[in-house]
Scaffold this motif. Structure first.
Motif, PDB file in Angstrom:
ATOM      1  N   LYS A 101      42.198  51.773  44.573  1.00  0.00           N
ATOM      2  CA  LYS A 101      42.329  51.041  45.848  1.00  0.00           C
ATOM      3  C   LYS A 101      43.002  51.862  46.939  1.00  0.00           C
ATOM      4  CE  LYS A 101      42.270  46.916  48.004  1.00  0.00           C
ATOM      5  NZ  LYS A 101      43.060  47.127  49.186  1.00  0.00           N
ATOM      6  N   GLU A 127      37.057  48.467  48.158  1.00  0.00           N
ATOM      7  CA  GLU A 127      37.942  47.360  47.772  1.00  0.00           C
ATOM      8  C   GLU A 127      37.428  46.685  46.506  1.00  0.00           C
ATOM      9  OE1 GLU A 127      39.754  46.199  52.072  1.00  0.00           O
ATOM     10  OE2 GLU A 127      38.075  45.016  51.402  1.00  0.00           O
ATOM     11  N   TRP A 167      39.447  38.863  49.181  1.00  0.00           N
ATOM     12  CA  TRP A 167      38.461  39.318  50.170  1.00  0.00           C
ATOM     13  C   TRP A 167      37.986  40.732  49.844  1.00  0.00           C
ATOM     14  CZ3 TRP A 167      43.441  37.785  51.696  1.00  0.00           C
ATOM     15  CH2 TRP A 167      44.328  38.777  52.100  1.00  0.00           C
ATOM     16  N   TRP A 168      38.149  41.117  48.579  1.00  0.00           N
ATOM     17  CA  TRP A 168      37.699  42.440  48.157  1.00  0.00           C
ATOM     18  C   TRP A 168      36.291  42.346  47.603  1.00  0.00           C
ATOM     19  CZ3 TRP A 168      42.923  42.640  45.212  1.00  0.00           C
ATOM     20  CH2 TRP A 168      43.951  42.925  46.125  1.00  0.00           C
ATOM     21  N   HIS A 178      48.874  42.179  58.448  1.00  0.00           N
ATOM     22  CA  HIS A 178      48.631  41.918  57.029  1.00  0.00           C
ATOM     23  C   HIS A 178      49.741  41.056  56.429  1.00  0.00           C
ATOM     24  CE1 HIS A 178      45.276  44.593  57.458  1.00  0.00           C
ATOM     25  NE2 HIS A 178      46.089  45.365  58.143  1.00  0.00           N
ATOM     26  N   ASP A 232      49.616  43.097  48.590  1.00  0.00           N
ATOM     27  CA  ASP A 232      48.791  41.969  48.145  1.00  0.00           C
ATOM     28  C   ASP A 232      49.438  41.390  46.893  1.00  0.00           C
ATOM     29  OD1 ASP A 232      46.388  42.233  49.948  1.00  0.00           O
ATOM     30  OD2 ASP A 232      46.447  44.233  49.074  1.00  0.00           O
ATOM     31  N   LEU A 272      52.874  46.524  53.574  1.00  0.00           N
ATOM     32  CA  LEU A 272      52.252  45.261  53.176  1.00  0.00           C
ATOM     33  C   LEU A 272      51.945  45.329  51.683  1.00  0.00           C
ATOM     34  CD1 LEU A 272      48.580  45.190  53.266  1.00  0.00           C
ATOM     35  CD2 LEU A 272      49.504  46.716  54.994  1.00  0.00           C
ATOM     36  N   HIS A 277      49.298  37.809  50.977  1.00  0.00           N
ATOM     37  CA  HIS A 277      50.222  38.910  51.265  1.00  0.00           C
ATOM     38  C   HIS A 277      51.665  38.516  50.983  1.00  0.00           C
ATOM     39  CE1 HIS A 277      46.925  40.415  54.068  1.00  0.00           C
ATOM     40  NE2 HIS A 277      47.148  41.418  53.250  1.00  0.00           N
TER      41      HIS A 277
HETATM   42  C1  GAL Z   1      44.504  43.884  53.862  1.00  0.00           C
HETATM   43  C2  GAL Z   1      44.710  43.905  52.369  1.00  0.00           C
HETATM   44  C3  GAL Z   1      44.262  45.194  51.844  1.00  0.00           C
HETATM   45  C4  GAL Z   1      42.856  45.521  52.304  1.00  0.00           C
HETATM   46  C5  GAL Z   1      42.696  45.291  53.787  1.00  0.00           C
HETATM   47  C6  GAL Z   1      41.298  45.457  54.343  1.00  0.00           C
HETATM   48  O1  GAL Z   1      44.914  42.689  54.417  1.00  0.00           O
HETATM   49  O2  GAL Z   1      46.061  43.709  52.102  1.00  0.00           O
HETATM   50  O3  GAL Z   1      44.354  45.179  50.440  1.00  0.00           O
HETATM   51  O4  GAL Z   1      41.979  44.806  51.565  1.00  0.00           O
HETATM   52  O5  GAL Z   1      43.149  44.033  54.144  1.00  0.00           O
HETATM   53  O6  GAL Z   1      40.423  44.489  53.902  1.00  0.00           O
END
Ligand code: GAL
Length: 426
Positions: A349, A50, A44-45, A385, A315, A313, A103
């Motif tokens: 990031k 991001e 979702w980046w 997350h 990724d 959290l 995650h």
């Molecule tokens: C989180 C993700 C992050 C960042 C954030 C906002 O869930 O782990 O890397 O992208 O969303 O989109």
């Protein structure tokens, strides 16, 4: 069907309102998807800082595997909530991407239990990754002694971002430190009286994010962690008190919140319209991209009441069962794990590398504090997350938060949260 067509079909089928972007052929290499030697990377980046992070990782991947085309399968928005809807439909119809972002923690468990991702334990052994990733992370990636994904980063969720100029203009000392939420709320009131937005926020998931940090501040490490293992009562008086604080804080936020996502809320602080924003440390990339300096243009510190705690959290990337070209996915996973990939990605990031062999000397000043805190602090798992609770539980918490945002009924809010725990706790 093309990737875009397929994604649109899914969007219509789920009835979800989603912003689709960059589906296919949006890599730095200018590639167009649609066959050949490629790997579709689903995240979702899709935008802003991001995407800058993802692009930096793609650059390393292109250097390491010049014969494999990176195909960008990103679906924008909502800290992955929209992407996860699209992904669920694709996995159900046996149409997985080459790899997808997930995650570390309970979110991964969902995919493991559904038999949707491959066991990568042997890749860890072959590549020496068990010695390169910290145990605190490996244990959150593991299920029954096996590991199913490769982490790209470690993020911290319990961070407050502040604009010192807005604070000064409201008569608030920018060097003030806040031991508790109550201390902080007293200053938020001053900011409100001065006419600025005390605390900026965006749509539902960012409200869940705020809620989790309030629960952490008020219940402490043990009480907060107990929410996820059944040892803290969601219907009890401690949670009621925390929800009272959440109400007070939400009342200090911008009214247009439902139409914003996190970059917009953070931007309100950058632009001097809001004093504070609670957001994960991907926000630092937004400040840095706009040449803002920590200490003078913006401040960052743990959410009041959570000092000494790292709300964690991470990724990670998977090898979906039935992925089109598993060897291409493996090449992507190797780029993700490599010190070079981790350095490039995390520097851009705002996160800290999951691989301890990555060089971090030239990371920014905020990131240096996160590296220190991760090593020294107590670590808890973020619910917003995916680290603390499965997707179904997070979905129910998000609905309760959204409903509270429109009704303002605190008692109903607490009983919905208690029902969600009852229904979803393992
Ligand atoms: C989180 C993700 C992050 C960042 C954030 C906002 O869930 O782990 O890397 O992208 O969303 O989109």
């Amino acid at each position: 069907m093309t990737r875009v067509g397929r994604a649109l079909g899914v969007a219509m089928a789920t009835g979800a309102l989603m912003v689709l972007s960059a589906c296919g052929g949006d890599g730095d290499d200018g590639s167009e998807g649609g066959g050949g030697n490629e790997v579709e990377v689903f995240t979702w980046w899709a935008e802003g800082s991001e995407k800058t992070g993802l692009d930096a990782l793609v650059k390393v991947f292109n250097e390491q595997s010049p014969d494999i085309k990176f195909v960008n399968g990103a679906v924008a928005g909502g800290a992955g909530s929209d992407a996860k809807n699209v992904l669920a439909s694709r996995l159900q119809t046996n149409d997985p991407p080459g790899t997808f972002q997930a995650h570390a923690g309970a979110e991964l468990t969902d995919y493991i239990e559904n038999g949707q991702i491959e066991d990568l334990t042997s890749m860890y052994e072959e590549n020496g990754w068990n010695d390169q990733f910290p145990d605190t992370l490996l244990e959150r990636l593991q299920q029954d002694g096996k590991i199913y994904s490769v982490p790209s980063n470690i993020h911290r969720a319990n961070v407050v971002w502040a604009n010192p100029v807005v604070l000064e203009e409201a008569g608030v000392d920018p060097t003030a430190t806040y031991a508790t939420l109550d201390d902080w709320i007293a200053d938020l009131e001053k900011i409100k009286a001065a006419g600025a937005i005390p605390l900026s926020i965006a749509t539902d998931w960012t409200q869940v994010h705020l809620l989790e940090t309030v629960l952490l501040a008020d219940l402490g490490v043990e009480g907060y962690s107990g929410l996820w293992d059944g040892s803290t009562d969601w219907a009890g008086p401690e949670v009621s008190d925390a929800l009272d604080d959440y109400k007070t804080l939400l009342d200090m936020t911008n009214e247009d919140r439902q139409s914003l996502d996190w970059p917009d809320a953070t931007q309100l602080v950058i632009d001097g319209e809001a004093a504070f924003n609670v957001m994960g440390d991907w926000a630092v990339a937004a400040f840095e991209e706009q040449d803002k300096a920590l200490g003078t243009d913006y401040l960052a510190y743990p959410v009041p009441g959570t000092d000494g705690v790292f709300d964690f959290l991470a990724d990670s990337f998977t090898l979906p069962v039935g992925a089109p070209d598993p060897e291409n996915t493996e090449a992507w996973l190797k780029a993700v794990a490599s010190p070079e990939g981790q350095e490039a990605f995390n520097k851009a990031k705002g996160s800290i590398p999951a691989n301890t062999e990555a060089e971090t000397a030239d990371f920014g000043p905020y990131q240096q504090t996160a590296i220190e805190s991760y090593a020294a602090d107590e670590i808890v798992s973020s619910v917003a997350h995916g680290a603390a609770a499965p997707i179904s539980w997070l979905t129910d918490i998000t609905s309760a938060v959204a409903k509270y945002g429109s009704t303002g009924d605190l008692e109903a809010f607490q009983s919905e949260l208690a029902d969600a725990a009852e229904k979803n706790a393992g």
